[in-house]
Motif scaffolding. Sequence first.
Motif, PDB file in Angstrom:
ATOM      1  N   ASP A 209       0.691  -1.254   0.206  1.00 50.45           N
ATOM      2  CA  ASP A 209       0.020  -0.062   0.003  1.00 50.45           C
ATOM      3  C   ASP A 209       0.826   1.181   0.128  1.00 50.45           C
ATOM      4  O   ASP A 209       0.251   2.458   0.042  1.00 50.45           O
ATOM      5  CB  ASP A 209      -1.064   0.086   1.208  1.00 50.45           C
ATOM      6  CG  ASP A 209      -0.329  -0.261   2.564  1.00 50.45           C
ATOM      7  OD1 ASP A 209       0.858  -0.256   2.519  1.00 50.45           O
ATOM      8  OD2 ASP A 209      -1.041  -1.218   3.476  1.00 50.45           O
ATOM      9  N   ASP A 214      -4.338   1.795  -6.697  1.00 50.54           N
ATOM     10  CA  ASP A 214      -5.637   1.088  -6.099  1.00 50.54           C
ATOM     11  C   ASP A 214      -5.374  -0.351  -6.010  1.00 50.54           C
ATOM     12  O   ASP A 214      -5.277  -0.842  -6.940  1.00 50.54           O
ATOM     13  CB  ASP A 214      -6.580   1.710  -7.121  1.00 50.54           C
ATOM     14  CG  ASP A 214      -7.832   1.211  -6.953  1.00 50.54           C
ATOM     15  OD1 ASP A 214      -8.158   0.383  -5.963  1.00 50.54           O
ATOM     16  OD2 ASP A 214      -8.774   1.332  -7.914  1.00 50.54           O
ATOM     17  N   GLU A 216      -7.865  -2.417  -4.767  1.00 52.51           N
ATOM     18  CA  GLU A 216      -9.134  -3.006  -4.570  1.00 52.51           C
ATOM     19  C   GLU A 216      -9.385  -4.198  -5.734  1.00 52.51           C
ATOM     20  O   GLU A 216      -8.953  -3.622  -6.962  1.00 52.51           O
ATOM     21  CB  GLU A 216     -10.173  -1.920  -4.935  1.00 52.51           C
ATOM     22  CG  GLU A 216     -10.261  -0.981  -3.864  1.00 52.51           C
ATOM     23  CD  GLU A 216     -11.019  -1.823  -2.362  1.00 52.51           C
ATOM     24  OE1 GLU A 216     -12.051  -2.253  -2.734  1.00 52.51           O
ATOM     25  OE2 GLU A 216     -10.385  -1.660  -1.443  1.00 52.51           O
ATOM     26  N   HIS A 218     -11.724  -5.241  -8.678  1.00 50.00           N
ATOM     27  CA  HIS A 218     -12.768  -4.575  -9.390  1.00 50.00           C
ATOM     28  C   HIS A 218     -13.549  -5.453  -9.981  1.00 50.00           C
ATOM     29  O   HIS A 218     -14.789  -4.999 -10.401  1.00 50.00           O
ATOM     30  CB  HIS A 218     -12.296  -3.560 -10.642  1.00 50.00           C
ATOM     31  CG  HIS A 218     -11.555  -2.304  -9.892  1.00 50.00           C
ATOM     32  ND1 HIS A 218     -12.323  -1.391  -9.374  1.00 50.00           N
ATOM     33  CD2 HIS A 218     -10.079  -2.053  -9.519  1.00 50.00           C
ATOM     34  CE1 HIS A 218     -11.520  -0.523  -8.696  1.00 50.00           C
ATOM     35  NE2 HIS A 218     -10.126  -0.815  -8.988  1.00 50.00           N
TER      36      HIS A 218
END
Lengths: 254, 507
Positions: A209, A214, A216, A218
């Motif tokens: 991180d 990003d 995440e 998807h």
Amino acid sequence: MKVLVGVKRVVDYAVKVRVQNKSVDLNNVKMSLNPFCEIAVEEAVRLKEGKHADEVVAMSIGPKQCTETLRTALAMGCDRAIHVTTDLRTDYMDLQPYAIAKIFEKVAEQEGTDLVLLGKQGIDSDCGQTGPMLAGFLGWPQVTFAANLEAKDGGIQVERETDAGTETINIPSLPAVVTCDLRLNEPRYATLPNIMKAKKKKVDTIAADSFGIDLEAHNEVLEVFEPPQRQEGIMVDDIDQLVDKLKNEAGVLA
Amino acid sequence: MFRNQSSLRRYANRFISRSSTALASLNRPTEIDVQELLKLLNNRPNGVLVAEDGVSEDLTRYNHDWTNQYKGNSRVVVRPQSTAEVSRILKYCNSRMIGVVPQGGNTALTGGSVPLDCEVVLSLEKMSDIHSLDPTTGILTCDAGCILQNLLDFAAAKDHLVPVDLGAKGTCQIGGNISTNAGGSFYFRYGSLHANVVGLEVVLANGDILDMGCTTANLKDNTGYDMKHLFIGAEGTLGIVTRAALLCPRLPPSRCTTLLACDSFDNVLNVLEIAKKSLGEILAAFEFIDGPAMNLVCQTQSKPLPLPASQDCPYYVLVESHGSCAEHDQAKMDKFLNILYEEDYVVDGVVAASLEQMNAMWYLRESCNPSCVSSGYVYKYDVSLPIPEFPRFVEELKEALNDRTFCSLDYFNWGHVIDGNLHCNVVCRGNFETNSSLRERIDRYVFEGVEKRGGSISAEHGLGQQKRKYMAKLHGSETLSKMYDIKRLFDPNRILNPGKYLPEDCR
């Protein structure tokens, strides 16, 4: 030439996986280096042994146990390693090829990599997307499904597997991304002296991180299920019984 | 059946000419017997296989052992599907004084599973049901004819391990494993079948069925004489094992395997010492293969040696750990390898990075036997010795045979070194026929070599036909006499596996 090679920690391919809570159960399951990544490591080490590569850097994304997998790559002959740490699952459940390719993009840029060698796919998610996406993000040429690789006048010549046979592609100058297929080479075992040497090699850790990417997922995984069990075969005593079963049970004979 | 009188007569003549003392009091099965046996199996097609002259069921696989050293002449194979059927067959054969050879996967190495001549072969192959695996106790109940690999797979799917594992697992049957008290590669870790068989169902020669803690299997049961142990390793001479309850440990989720090369046997011993010390309770297997055997395996199986830097090393060692926590085991394995490396106990070593590499290492070890058998006639010995004596024992044997009387001989050795169990093989390369004077000579040296070292001439392969003649030398007359008493108690007519295990009772 500086080579960056991807090393994914996956469920060992000989393990019969079980599904629990809508995902593959990873508790107490033997994890190993992804076989296609192992081939990529072997190829990178051969480039180094052939004096084409100056440095081979192994990189893995995942939990702390990934250092074991990286040690295997180092014992096979990589020079140093980068461990991108995250507790997200890397088998498509959390971290997906898009984010993984983005992390590789950052590292390849930081490292000044000339050639990225990756497995053609991870045997856990079977996506085969990281290599092509990474080439896209970097704007580099790519060759997928490599079956032979030769360093040639500052570039590489790669034979790739296709449905119809092989295709030979020449990349006159680097950088490039290559994904490795099964027939490219036969990876070596990690030998004891090399395992000992590997302990002294450097492993840098970077938190996933910290890249500002990003992470995440998807794409949503709707369902994971085990393949339906195949019924066991039976032995028939004679031809008559076989014909009878084909007619009356299988319905394949009139 | 026998199609005419002349074929029946030829059959009878052959029997008489080849009969040994063990068979002298027994009858050969006649056509009527075959009909009766068939009736006992409800006239089931293929329940009884019969060889005829000319057109025949090929019974070779029941008559020959897999190394082709022992060949019988049986023309009748019965294949019962239940304990009740086994009981009916034995009761009938006992009343008719017909010899019966119980047979599992026929993978034995001492000729215990093939007939001497025309005894009836009772194959357990149609009794292969796995009944249950209790998840809390780990007790697995199954029929004797279950192939070991199927049991291993069944148990593995339920997170358990069968406590016996050996190279022939794809063919051998659990009933045969129990009847020969098979050892295998993980004996050190999981113990013998005497420790792991918690219940046994056996059919005696007269048809009586003994259920010894099989239907109600308990981990602990101190009621009465524990007779099941008599049948474990009795090679079917006291009764036929039809069902068993086995104690299965949990499948170890963490396995580490390493193949090491040593430049001397002293270093093999050093590695063993370090393995016991630093791997401790997770040490599961410690096997060795000598250089010639390893080269033979790589050659015949077309496999490259996984240790590039150790060509022509005299000894290779395979070490495996079984544990429940990968990180813990990895740390121990690291420490173990570190010591070996620092102390220079090994020339080279490789660590399996995946299950595939583990299997490849075990493949080398498990290919020793088949590779030997395919290269020539094998004079095979399975001995227990004090571990440091392994190399001297082999050297003495080589010296004893090195006087040009015999064709050039090769020596291939491997074994479960941690159990003090050496598999010593003398091979006449390219020659597939037995030489009885050579056999006698090797037998003599092996026996003497083992005797003076206080070892055993049969560590795990059993006595069968090959070694029973030594029983009188191995055991005192008092002990042997009680063995005969036991044999008489369970099989007074001596119909069960005649000519095997015990030498003839001369009294």
